[in-house]
Design a protein around this motif. Structure first.
Motif, short mmCIF file in Angstrom:
data_model
loop_
_atom_site.label_atom_id
_atom_site.label_comp_id
_atom_site.label_asym_id
_atom_site.label_seq_id
_atom_site.Cartn_x
_atom_site.Cartn_y
_atom_site.Cartn_z
N GLY A 58 1.12 -1.24 -0.08
CA GLY A 58 -0.05 -0.15 0.01
C GLY A 58 0.89 1.31 0.21
N ASP A 59 0.30 2.28 -0.02
CA ASP A 59 0.82 3.63 -0.40
C ASP A 59 0.72 4.50 1.03
OD1 ASP A 59 1.51 6.32 -1.12
OD2 ASP A 59 0.25 6.40 -3.01
N ILE A 60 1.85 4.96 1.42
CA ILE A 60 2.02 5.56 2.58
C ILE A 60 0.96 7.11 2.53
CG2 ILE A 60 4.07 4.91 3.57
CD1 ILE A 60 5.35 7.61 2.68
N ALA A 61 0.71 7.45 1.33
CA ALA A 61 -0.16 8.62 1.41
C ALA A 61 -1.63 8.16 1.35
CB ALA A 61 0.07 9.32 0.15
N ASP A 62 -1.82 6.77 1.50
CA ASP A 62 -3.59 6.39 1.68
C ASP A 62 -3.69 6.49 3.01
OD1 ASP A 62 -5.64 4.81 1.93
OD2 ASP A 62 -5.00 3.09 0.77
N ALA A 63 -4.48 7.65 3.37
CA ALA A 63 -4.89 7.90 4.77
C ALA A 63 -5.47 6.76 5.53
CB ALA A 63 -5.41 9.36 4.65
N LYS A 64 -6.49 6.09 4.97
CA LYS A 64 -7.43 5.41 5.33
C LYS A 64 -6.59 3.98 5.84
CE LYS A 64 -11.77 3.11 4.78
NZ LYS A 64 -11.29 1.60 4.42
N LEU A 65 -5.99 3.70 4.92
CA LEU A 65 -4.83 2.43 5.08
C LEU A 65 -3.96 2.80 6.32
CD1 LEU A 65 -3.71 -0.44 4.37
CD2 LEU A 65 -2.50 0.69 2.61
N THR A 98 5.44 11.08 -2.34
CA THR A 98 5.58 9.88 -1.54
C THR A 98 6.46 10.86 -0.42
OG1 THR A 98 5.66 8.06 -2.85
CG2 THR A 98 7.00 8.13 -0.88
N ASN A 99 7.38 11.48 -0.52
CA ASN A 99 8.35 12.16 0.42
C ASN A 99 7.79 13.34 1.26
OD1 ASN A 99 9.85 10.44 -1.02
ND2 ASN A 99 11.44 11.79 -1.47
N VAL A 100 6.62 13.85 0.57
CA VAL A 100 6.09 15.04 1.25
C VAL A 100 4.46 14.76 1.77
CG1 VAL A 100 5.21 17.46 1.42
CG2 VAL A 100 7.60 16.84 -0.23
N ILE A 101 3.82 14.35 0.78
CA ILE A 101 2.53 13.97 1.24
C ILE A 101 2.38 12.59 2.05
CG2 ILE A 101 -0.07 13.55 0.30
CD1 ILE A 101 0.88 15.41 -1.93
N GLY A 102 3.21 11.86 1.62
CA GLY A 102 3.27 10.41 2.27
C GLY A 102 3.57 10.68 3.57
N THR A 103 4.77 11.65 3.97
CA THR A 103 4.90 11.71 5.27
C THR A 103 4.18 12.44 5.81
OG1 THR A 103 7.47 11.79 4.30
CG2 THR A 103 7.01 12.72 6.73
N HIS A 104 3.38 13.24 5.33
CA HIS A 104 2.37 14.16 6.17
C HIS A 104 1.31 13.08 6.67
CE1 HIS A 104 -1.44 16.56 6.21
NE2 HIS A 104 -0.44 17.42 7.05
N HIS A 158 11.21 19.03 7.64
CA HIS A 158 10.48 20.41 8.32
C HIS A 158 9.09 19.82 9.07
CE1 HIS A 158 13.53 22.73 7.37
NE2 HIS A 158 13.52 22.86 6.10
N LEU A 159 8.40 19.18 8.23
CA LEU A 159 6.98 18.66 8.51
C LEU A 159 6.99 17.85 9.83
CD1 LEU A 159 5.18 17.60 5.32
CD2 LEU A 159 4.47 19.36 7.12
N VAL A 160 8.13 16.97 10.06
CA VAL A 160 8.19 16.03 11.00
C VAL A 160 8.73 16.83 12.48
CG1 VAL A 160 9.61 14.37 12.50
CG2 VAL A 160 9.13 14.05 9.89
N ARG A 161 9.54 18.08 12.13
CA ARG A 161 9.91 19.00 13.45
C ARG A 161 8.66 19.83 13.75
NH1 ARG A 161 14.92 19.72 10.84
NH2 ARG A 161 16.05 18.27 12.00
#
Ligand code: NAD
Ligand code: TYD
Length: 334
Positions: A58-65, A98-104, A158-161
């Motif tokens: 699955g995709d890390i940007a898939d909020a439900k999963l 992946t790197n931005v939206i997925g991490t968010h 930056h998002l993580v911080r």
């Protein structure tokens, strides 16, 4: 302890899963991976029967999963990324996804499920490029990313911080140098050059070949993350390096020697646009606070890596021929 590992079918994530399952036989691991071109379940073949290991495609940007999975675990160790600079130069949209939206998406799920512990794996490339005599990067070096890849990783850091400061999310970040070792996808310098030489092909050295990277054996990296996630280091960032600054020509010559080839196998090719000149890491913080330092020196590590590629020709030949994707179809019907 139950861990959600993202990107566990990639190079470093799969090494980390092997490392954790061996060291902590009672830990449970869920590996969430989209199986992009870089994800390869053959990296984890020997963990497939382990009752403590589960794979979820699955995709890390898939909020439900992501929300469902995060609910069930104690901690997230986040490796998933688009990771290759050259691909980001050709097309960077998947890097933003992946790197931005997925991490968010992962951070939101961690926040919304009781502020789960979150470790973010990042890169020294967020700090930009050093001149030959500049001091090495450390945790206080200002961010100055110069490729779409490093810019997307900088955004994720930056998002993580921000989630730490705004929501008290218990986070840590590690920024490491170039890893090498088993299961490294043969589009990156070291595995590409080793496998080309094993196939009697030339190795494409970009520009003048004098760009410098610091090289970290992947097992040393896994050991550093293991320490960070098990110590009370919330909110901290650690720079992780291999104490092995080398330019690309030096690496190529070491490989030619190890593999009994001469300089006629070098082909100088057009340089990468915006090619960062030098990366170097000062890892004194993690050494002082957590007692970590690299154990494998570059010569030993490179030898071990060449041996691994010699002994696992099936693994990389399938990748180079594109055949490895069939493995997913056979195993998972996808
Ligand atoms: P990799 O490219 O080998 O593996 C990335 C994995 O993430 C693959 O299995 C891929 O299928 C998966 N993935 C990609 N997009 C996904 C998505 N949307 N959802 C779920 N899974 C997805 O990368 P790597 O070299 O193992 O790097 C791991 C992490 O370490 C990355 O965050 C990278 O930025 C960082 N890092 C790598 C290096 C290095 O030298 N390789 C150095 C510094 C930092
Ligand atoms: P790479 O493995 O792509 O890692 P990164 O760009 O993230 O540091 O490249 C390492 C170095 O090797 C970098 O200076 C670019 C150079 N390089 C080549 O000279 N030829 C190649 O075919 C590749 C892939 C990289």
């Amino acid at each position: 302890m139950k861990l959600l590992i993202t990107g566990g079918a990639g190079f470093i994530g799969s090494n980390f899963i092997h490392y954790i399952l061996k060291k902590y036989p009672d830990y449970k691991i869920v590996n969430l991976d989209l199986l992009t071109y870089a994800g390869n379940l053959e990296n984890l073949k020997d963990s497939e029967g382990n009752p403590n290991y589960k794979f979820v495609k699955g995709d890390i940007a898939d909020a439900k999963l992501v929300n469902e999975l995060v609910k069930e675990v104690d901690m997230i160790v986040h490796f998933a990324a688009e990771s290759h600079v050259d691909r980001s130069i050709l097309n960077s949209i998947s890097f933003i996804h992946t790197n931005v939206i997925g991490t968010h998406t992962l951070l939101e799920a961690a926040k919304n499920n009781g502020n789960k512990r979150f470790h973010h794996v990042s890169t020294d490339e967020v700090f930009g490029s050093l001149a030959p005599n500049d001091p090495a990067f450390n945790e206080k070096t200002p961010y100055d990313p110069r490729s779409p890849y490093s810019a997307s990783k900088a955004a994720s850091d930056h998002l993580v911080r921000a989630y730490f400061h705004t929501y008290d999310l218990p986070v840590t970040i590690s920024n490491c140098s170039n890893n090498y070792g088993p299961f490294h996808f043969p589009e990156k310098l070291i595995p590409l050059f080793i496998t080309n030489l094993l196939e009697d092909k030339k190795v494409p050295l970009y520009g003048d070949g004098l760009n410098v990277r610091d090289w970290l054996y992947v097992e040393d990296h896994c050991a550093a993350i293991d320490l960070i996630i098990h110590k009370e280091s919330i909110g901290e960032t650690y720079c992780i390096g291999g104490n092995a600054e080398k330019n690309n020509r030096e690496i190529t010559h070491e490989l030619l020697k190890l593999m009994d080839k001469n300089e006629s196998f070098i082909e100088f090719v057009k340089d990468r646009p915006g090619h960062d000149k030098r990366y170097a890491i000062n890892f004194s913080k993690i050494k002082k606070e957590l007692g970590w330092e690299p154990r494998v020196n570059f010569t030993q590590g490179l030898k071990k890596t060449v041996e691994w590629y010699k002994n696992n020709q099936d693994w990389w030949k399938k990748i180079k021929s594109g055949e490895y994707k069939d493995y997913y179809k056979n195993q998972y019907g996808k």
